[in-house]
Scaffold this motif. Structure first.
Motif, short mmCIF file in Angstrom:
data_model
loop_
_atom_site.label_atom_id
_atom_site.label_comp_id
_atom_site.label_asym_id
_atom_site.label_seq_id
_atom_site.Cartn_x
_atom_site.Cartn_y
_atom_site.Cartn_z
N ARG A 378 0.82 -1.22 0.00
CA ARG A 378 0.00 0.00 0.00
C ARG A 378 0.85 1.27 0.00
O ARG A 378 0.60 2.23 -0.70
N TYR A 379 1.92 1.25 0.82
CA TYR A 379 2.76 2.44 0.97
C TYR A 379 3.35 2.86 -0.38
O TYR A 379 3.23 4.02 -0.79
N ARG A 381 2.42 2.01 -3.42
CA ARG A 381 1.36 2.38 -4.37
C ARG A 381 0.93 3.81 -4.14
O ARG A 381 0.79 4.61 -5.05
N ASP A 382 0.77 4.13 -2.87
CA ASP A 382 0.32 5.44 -2.47
C ASP A 382 1.36 6.52 -2.84
O ASP A 382 1.04 7.54 -3.42
N ARG A 383 2.62 6.27 -2.51
CA ARG A 383 3.65 7.28 -2.72
C ARG A 383 3.91 7.52 -4.21
O ARG A 383 4.25 8.62 -4.61
N GLU A 388 -4.81 1.25 -7.89
CA GLU A 388 -5.21 0.24 -6.90
C GLU A 388 -5.15 -1.16 -7.48
O GLU A 388 -4.84 -2.13 -6.80
N ARG A 534 -5.04 12.07 7.52
CA ARG A 534 -4.39 10.76 7.60
C ARG A 534 -3.36 10.75 8.73
O ARG A 534 -3.14 11.75 9.39
N GLU A 539 1.73 6.19 8.34
CA GLU A 539 1.59 6.03 6.89
C GLU A 539 2.82 6.51 6.12
O GLU A 539 2.95 6.24 4.95
#
Ligand code: SF4
Length: 611
Positions: A378-379, A381-383, A388, A534, A539
């Protein structure tokens, strides 16, 4: 992994593949890439890794495929000779020392014989030859298609070669520099591509941050003034040269006002003292005058035009940092002993990468030994702004970490921010090095801690190497050769350093490698997440530390025969809830809190499986 890569390259989409050390991930992406009938760009972190792919892995693929492979290595532009600036340099060679004057003959011979312009061909010429700064093909001063030597330019020829290749091996710096350049100048070094493999992808955010930001430094302006001198000299009235001299003086005054202790601090546009504001205005005025004077000089080669564009870009960058404000960037001032830089960095690179890179690709494979945090993607993908629905794949390392490695976190030790910590650490580090017989990396989270430990270890019976004493490559060679050395270093040695075998058997980490919270970029990223409701610590800060920690620990076991101990003296790894996430990110070493287990592990020797 090879099957998943092949499928992604064929059908499109994004694949995130974490492949532990020793899985053979290079082959697992190279072979499927070479079985496609389309050009694939592979980007890795460093030049050394590019060379490794080209010299070791590509020939192996050729043997396996039974055919020659059309592969081209494209490095950063500053690795290649610029014919245009070299010709100009030859007219009036400014050699900075007798040593350089002695080497100049050899350099000229190379320059007249080379067919690639790649400085990697140098023999008997030191890497840091000062004149190279004047004659390399770096992007910001390239004249592009206006260059009189464009058709023979090494970078242009290389791009043509890359256009005809099936595999282009580059590095993140060039990849992102090229992306940041596109649309501005016709100086891109890479050909068009729609299929990309990003190796060492955990580094992509940092590389993208530096290239999608802007910077205006004293050194850049000084270089511009130096490069502009020959064009200015062609003004018969002498006015252009005079304007340049005034610009140099105004630059000295302006940047001189910010010199002082090494630091990186946030810049808030408009918050200037009257003195700073007036020096900035003066600098602007003399640069206007210099630009006007250069605009009027005879310019048959188009060089003055290129210089004016470069100056404009520099001024736009400075203006962007000191005069404007927006929510997307953090503005900073960095002072080092050799330079003063005003810069702005994007707070989030995800949207930029989506827009500039991922959205225009058909397929992207992102891989590394460390992509997940606590087992999740997730980390990353997010950065990086990845969709998704990206495919995910985790391949564990084939190494037997349980018996090859031991993780030592003392059962009780002073808290890392306590007064006793530094003193206790010194004693413990000496004892551990005693058990391992040297063969240790001591990785610190701050320069101050590094220096204190290095000083304390000076009297050891082992060679003690300290970051900064010599270039990184030289230090590593010495470390490998000595066989029982101790290397004390900070963050730049946490990643990408490969020492196989017994020369490295102990990695000591003083504290958990949390990013410096006062750094403007870290602070801005934390605030940005908080604004969005957040949880920045969990995160952002914990995941960043987890990846660095994995990288630091990953220095130890590089083959099935390696064995050794990772010692971390930060008890938060045991006592805090986030410690569990960090522990889960590490290779599955046996964990102990007892120092005696470390002593026993080394006593058991290379053949032993530990106590
Ligand atoms: S095109 Fe650029 S890099 Fe190439 S020779 Fe000309 S100025 Fe140098």
């Amino acid at each position: 992994m090879a099957e998943s890569v092949a499928e992604t390259l064929r059908l499109g989409g994004v694949l995130l593949a974490e492949a532990g050390t020793g899985t053979g991930k290079s082959l697992a992406y190279l072979l499927p890439a070479l079985l496609q009938n389309r050009r694939v760009v592979v980007s890795t972190r460093t030049k050394a890794l590019q060379e490794q792919l080209a010299r070791k892995d590509v020939p192996l693929c050729e043997r396996l495929l039974g055919r020659a492979v059309r592969a081209v290595v494209v490095k950063g532009r500053a690795n290649y000779l610029c014919r245009h600036y070299y010709e100009r340099f030859l007219k009036e060679p400014l050699l900075k020392s007798q040593k350089e004057a002695r080497l100049f003959g050899r350099f000229k011979r190379w320059a007249s014989e080379t067919s690639t312009g790649d400085k990697a061909e140098w023999e008997g010429i030191p890497e840091d030859l000062p004149l190279w700064a004047d004659v390399n093909a770096r992007g910001e001063r390239c004249l592009g298609s206006k260059c009189p030597l464009y058709a023979e330019c090494f970078v242009v020829l290389l791009r043509r070669e890359a256009e005809a290749a099936e595999l282009v091996v580059t590095n993140h710096h060039l990849l992102f520099a090229d992306l940041a350049l596109k649309g501005r100048w016709d100086t891109a070094a890479l050909p068009e591509y729609r299929h990309l493999v990003l190796d060492e992808a955990h580094e992509a955010e940092d590389a993208a941050t530096s290239f999608f930001g802007v910077a205006a430094s004293r050194r850049m302006l000084e270089e511009w003034i130096r490069d502009a001198a020959p064009a200015a000299a062609s003004d018969p009235s002498g006015a252009a040269s005079q304007r340049l001299a005034e610009a140099a003086q105004a630059a000295r005054l302006f940047f001189g006002a910010f010199e002082g202790p090494e630091r990186r601090e946030e810049v808030r546009p408009g918050e200037w003292s009257p003195r700073e504001a007036s020096m900035l205005a003066r600098l602007g005025a003399v640069l206007d005058a210099a630009a006007l004077a250069l605009d009027g000089v005879p310019d048959p080669s188009g060089e003055a035009e290129g210089l004016l564009l470069r100056l404009e870009a520099w001024r736009e960058a400075l203006d962007f940092v000191v005069r404007t404000g927006d929510e997307e960037h953090v503005r900073w001032l960095e002072v080092t002993p050799r330079n003063v830089t005003f810069g702005a960095s994007p707070i989030e690179v995800g949207p930029i990468l989506r827009g500039h890179l991922f959205s225009r690709l058909d397929a992207a494979v992102l891989t590394s030994a460390t992509l997940t945090v606590g087992g999740e993607f997730r980390y990353l993908r997010d950065r990086l702004g990845l969709p998704e629905e990206s495919q995910e794949l985790r391949l564990p390392s084939p190494f037997d970490f349980e018996s090859q490695g031991l993780l030592y976190v003392p059962a009780s030790f002073p808290a890392p921010n306590s007064e006793e910590f530094a003193g206790e650490l010194k004693g413990a580090v000496r004892r551990l090095i005693g058990y391992s017989g040297g063969r240790a990396f001591v990785l610190c989270t701050s320069l101050r801690a590094m220096r204190a430990l290095a000083e304390d270890l000076e009297d050891l019976d082992h060679p003690v190497l300290v970051q900064g004493d010599e270039p990184k490559g030289v230090l590593l060679d010495r470390f490998r050769e000595a066989g029982d050395a101790v290397l004390v270093a900070t963050s730049s040695f946490w990643q990408g350093v490969d020492v196989q075998g017994e020369a490295l058997s102990l990695v000591i980490l003083d504290k958990l490698p949390f990013a410096v919270p006062t750094d403007p970029l870290v602070r801005a990223r934390v605030e940005n997440l908080r604004r969005k409701g957040r949880e920045p610590f969990l995160e952002y800060q914990v995941p960043t530390a987890a990846i660095l920690l994995q990288q630091g620990a990953g220095r130890l076991i590089r083959s099935r025969r390696d064995r050794g101990v990772v010692a971390c003296f930060d008890v938060r790894l045991r006592t805090k809830a986030y410690g569990r996430i960090l522990l889960k990110s590490l290779p599955p070493f046996r964990v102990t809190g007892r120092e005696e287990d470390v002593a026993d592990f080394f006593r058991a020797g290379p053949g032993g499986g530990g106590p």
